[in-house]
Design a protein around this motif. Sequence first.
Motif, short mmCIF file in Angstrom:
data_model
loop_
_atom_site.label_atom_id
_atom_site.label_comp_id
_atom_site.label_asym_id
_atom_site.label_seq_id
_atom_site.Cartn_x
_atom_site.Cartn_y
_atom_site.Cartn_z
N GLU A 589 0.83 -1.24 0.11
CA GLU A 589 0.15 0.08 0.08
C GLU A 589 0.98 1.30 0.05
OE1 GLU A 589 -2.84 -0.12 3.26
OE2 GLU A 589 -3.95 -1.32 2.32
N HIS A 590 0.35 2.31 -0.58
CA HIS A 590 1.20 3.61 -0.66
C HIS A 590 1.12 4.16 0.75
CE1 HIS A 590 1.72 4.42 -5.11
NE2 HIS A 590 0.58 3.97 -5.01
N LEU A 591 2.11 4.95 1.10
CA LEU A 591 2.48 5.34 2.60
C LEU A 591 2.20 6.77 2.23
CD1 LEU A 591 3.65 5.13 5.38
CD2 LEU A 591 5.61 5.64 4.46
N THR A 592 1.24 7.51 2.88
CA THR A 592 0.84 8.87 2.93
C THR A 592 1.13 9.31 4.11
OG1 THR A 592 -1.56 8.19 3.80
CG2 THR A 592 -1.38 8.10 1.26
N PRO A 593 0.93 10.63 4.13
CA PRO A 593 1.30 11.61 5.32
C PRO A 593 0.27 11.24 6.35
CG PRO A 593 1.79 13.18 3.53
CD PRO A 593 0.95 12.01 3.04
N GLU A 594 -1.06 10.75 6.00
CA GLU A 594 -1.70 10.50 7.10
C GLU A 594 -1.75 9.13 7.66
OE1 GLU A 594 -2.60 11.76 4.21
OE2 GLU A 594 -3.14 13.65 4.49
N THR A 595 -0.99 8.04 7.12
CA THR A 595 -0.69 6.79 7.52
C THR A 595 0.09 6.86 8.95
OG1 THR A 595 -0.30 6.18 5.38
CG2 THR A 595 0.38 4.61 7.06
N ASN A 596 -0.60 6.33 9.92
CA ASN A 596 0.07 6.11 11.45
C ASN A 596 1.30 5.20 11.33
OD1 ASN A 596 -1.48 8.15 12.30
ND2 ASN A 596 -3.13 6.76 12.61
N VAL A 597 2.46 5.69 11.49
CA VAL A 597 3.74 4.67 11.51
C VAL A 597 4.42 5.11 12.96
CG1 VAL A 597 5.70 3.76 10.34
CG2 VAL A 597 3.75 4.56 9.06
N ASN A 598 4.75 3.74 13.59
CA ASN A 598 5.78 4.35 14.83
C ASN A 598 7.06 4.48 14.55
OD1 ASN A 598 6.81 1.87 14.31
ND2 ASN A 598 5.36 0.83 15.70
N ALA A 599 7.91 4.53 15.43
CA ALA A 599 9.27 4.93 15.30
C ALA A 599 10.21 3.77 14.61
CB ALA A 599 9.99 5.45 16.56
N LYS A 600 9.68 2.60 14.87
CA LYS A 600 10.39 1.21 14.09
C LYS A 600 9.95 1.18 12.58
CE LYS A 600 11.05 -1.29 18.54
NZ LYS A 600 10.76 -2.41 19.19
N GLY A 601 8.84 2.04 12.12
CA GLY A 601 8.48 1.74 10.74
C GLY A 601 7.22 1.07 10.61
N LEU A 602 6.60 0.62 11.76
CA LEU A 602 5.45 -0.41 11.76
C LEU A 602 4.28 0.70 11.82
CD1 LEU A 602 6.64 -3.13 14.06
CD2 LEU A 602 6.81 -2.98 11.56
N SER A 603 3.35 0.03 11.06
CA SER A 603 1.87 0.66 10.94
C SER A 603 1.25 0.36 12.31
CB SER A 603 1.26 0.15 9.84
OG SER A 603 -0.26 0.55 9.98
N THR A 604 0.49 1.32 12.72
CA THR A 604 -0.23 1.34 14.00
C THR A 604 -1.60 0.60 13.73
OG1 THR A 604 -1.29 3.41 13.55
CG2 THR A 604 0.64 3.49 14.80
N LEU A 605 -1.95 0.36 12.59
CA LEU A 605 -3.05 -0.48 12.24
C LEU A 605 -2.65 -1.95 11.41
CD1 LEU A 605 -5.26 2.23 10.59
CD2 LEU A 605 -5.41 1.71 13.01
N PRO A 606 -3.24 -2.85 11.81
CA PRO A 606 -2.96 -4.32 11.40
C PRO A 606 -3.48 -4.14 9.85
CG PRO A 606 -4.92 -4.34 12.64
CD PRO A 606 -4.48 -2.80 12.83
N CYS A 607 -2.72 -5.21 9.24
CA CYS A 607 -3.19 -5.53 7.85
C CYS A 607 -4.72 -5.98 7.63
CB CYS A 607 -2.24 -6.62 7.15
SG CYS A 607 -2.59 -6.96 5.49
N PRO A 608 -5.37 -5.10 6.60
CA PRO A 608 -6.87 -5.31 6.66
C PRO A 608 -7.10 -6.58 5.91
CG PRO A 608 -6.11 -3.72 4.92
CD PRO A 608 -4.94 -4.09 5.90
N ARG A 609 -6.05 -7.36 5.15
CA ARG A 609 -6.35 -8.61 4.16
C ARG A 609 -5.69 -9.66 4.96
NH1 ARG A 609 -3.95 -8.34 -1.79
NH2 ARG A 609 -2.02 -8.84 -0.65
N CYS A 610 -4.69 -9.36 5.80
CA CYS A 610 -4.24 -10.58 6.41
C CYS A 610 -4.94 -11.28 7.50
CB CYS A 610 -2.65 -10.27 6.84
SG CYS A 610 -1.74 -11.51 7.62
N PRO A 611 -5.20 -12.73 7.71
CA PRO A 611 -5.95 -13.32 8.47
C PRO A 611 -5.03 -13.26 9.90
CG PRO A 611 -5.07 -15.04 7.21
CD PRO A 611 -4.80 -13.48 6.53
N ARG A 612 -3.85 -12.98 9.82
CA ARG A 612 -3.15 -13.11 11.38
C ARG A 612 -3.18 -11.69 11.77
NH1 ARG A 612 2.48 -16.26 9.85
NH2 ARG A 612 1.47 -18.21 9.30
N LYS A 613 -3.64 -10.58 11.13
CA LYS A 613 -3.73 -9.18 11.55
C LYS A 613 -2.35 -8.75 11.94
CE LYS A 613 -8.13 -9.19 11.18
NZ LYS A 613 -8.53 -8.31 10.05
N SER A 614 -1.38 -9.05 11.18
CA SER A 614 -0.30 -8.68 11.10
C SER A 614 0.15 -7.13 11.00
CB SER A 614 0.91 -9.33 10.48
OG SER A 614 0.66 -8.95 9.03
#
Length: 717
Positions: A589-614
């Motif tokens: 997915e594209h990374l936009t200024p509205e995307t919430n990412v922590n200091a480690k580069g991980l999204s604060t929201l889980p993957c919407p398509r992955c069953p593991r919710k990674s």
Amino acid sequence: MATSSSTDKEERQVLGFKTVKGLERHVQKLQLRRIMIADLNMSSDMEGGYIGGRVVASHASSYSQGHTLTIFVRDESVSDTQDDSCQLLMNIDGEIAEDMPSLLSEEFMLFVSHGLIMLNEVEFSQDHDCCLQVKGPQPRVWIVHKSAEKPGFFQRQSCKAAWFQKQKKRLEVEAAEPKETSPPIPSAVQDSQQSTQNADNYSLPSDYNFPPDSAFISSADDTSTASSSSSSNESDIPWESRQVKRGDTGRKYVYKNLSEIQSGDKKMYVYAVVKDFTEPTQTRGTDVYSVMWLIDESTQAGIKCLSFARSVDKLPQVRRKGDVVSLHRVYSEVYQSCLQLINNRFSSSLRFSGKVGGSLKAHTSALSYTLSREDKQRVRQLRAWYLQQSRGHCIKVKDVTEESSFGLTCQLVSVSVTGDCLVLTVWDGTKPNLSLHTRQVGKEDDLRTVQALKTVAYGFTYQVAIKDLSHCTPALKPGSILLINNVTTATIDGQVELCVNDQKLNDCIEVLQARDYAHVELLETLQSVSGPTTTTTPHAQAPYITIATLHQLTEVPLRAHLRVKMVAICTQSLEDMVRLHCTHCGLLEHLTPETNVNAKGLSTLPCPRCPRKSFPHCSYVFQMTVTDLSGEVVILHVAYHEAAKLLGKVHPTNLYRCQTPRYRLLQRLNHFTGGNNPFSPQTNQPRPWIECCVVKIKYEEAFYHVLFDTSITMDTV
């Protein structure tokens, strides 16, 4: 015990002696008399006598029927080296050959008893009229050498059996190894070669196992017009891995100039330069042959030389025009009123690189050869002479002066027509010191142009005008290496124009092939004009190949080592190079200024398509177009940790937090493009070379090229 040892020694078919006197004492006990080679005939008694002499040459072969040794011996008491009646051919087959050493040099003496005398029916043979067949349980073979009685000198080793054991072991190892498969790629990827929109969905597993180093493609397979300079590598010749005995043995040969050769001359020794040659061809029988046209200082007309052998690796292995060859024991004949040389399987040859200042290593299929100081000096002389003859009038454009006639070796960039002139845009890696006239060429005048070549040669191109061209337009392909003769200068509006006033283009323009040394040397020059590369790779020892060759190869997966220039990044901005990547389902997915990412580069929201919710993490995923001297282009996929190696330690998350990381990343991209806009193919400055490694994979009938093990240099960082 002594009697048993003596009896066992007499029963052995192959015996070794340190001295000739020791052999003479042994044959006296057996009541055998020596038969001189000159006295041998069909009625000679080989049961009550023995024959032999000093080894002149030997050759070992393995066939389906067994092991064979072909040995030439000569009476050691005869000083006349031109006396053919004192040289005998021996064919040793079966178990006797397997018990003998596979390499017999001129230090050995060989004697045989109970051999079968046969007529020497070998065509063109220049030895004794009889030959000796040594096979079966009756014959006895005695070898005289100072190390012949050392332990292990005679060991029962069948070359054929050893070969089968080696092949069997190799097949067992290959069967035990798991086969490599291409990594899965999401079906959203359709055709990365045609569209850059696939960068949004392109996904390569981060744990992808690249093919081993053995999958690197050698430049010896490069058949494109602008092949890599590494194709001149001599280490790819298979027969050179054989153990060859060489050095100055003290034997002196009298070499003839080509102009001194007359019809009917036999057993000649010749040094010459290869003016041209043909590839090996199968005869109507079981042999193969090739043709060389040889020249030297005594004649530039040249003489034709035909080489015959049982297999391709026994022919003179000429690689390029200008190679120096040494031919031994060749003879001459007249065919269709033309004098020609015959180099058969009883002759021998050495081949030296024709490059001035190159290695003096001799390449041959012979098991031994003589190379003295005089031989090396002769090779150097022929190299320098041929260079002066073939390119003595050729100069670089930087050395052009007014009112001069010269030749140019250059690469063709584009072909266009203005009025009655054919305009060739070329480059040779140098810049002119004179102010050269440039003709204005419109799009309607442009016949053939490769835009990628214009990008590579930017800042170094100049024009050569072919005037009075009213009857033909030559089929010249951009990317070809040209030798342009009869180039003169003319003054137009205070500027100098390079022109050729000759309608016979076949005489003034020659397209050089990869087997011409001028072709290879020019490519080496062109690849170095932009200075050192801006990247490094741990696989620098692998030979380069061109993009044109990479497109021709279809076996995947494979590795390739390229030297290219970046045309453009296949995105519109720095932000388009960053994606949120889920390692479990492959979502991008594209990374936009509205995307919430922590200091480690991980999204604060889980993957919407992955069953593991990674939680997806930020990664560089983009494509870039590159080109090289072949004029072809290829799109390279750069992703994940391989992109981090290329771009350095600029974390993609920081691009949206402050301007410093954005400036640092853009500065590094500018290093790859030489200051040009990395997102546009337009060229305003010369672009530097990039050394990179790619892996070629296939998915759904489409090929993809993925960058790996390529890092930005520390100087650039």
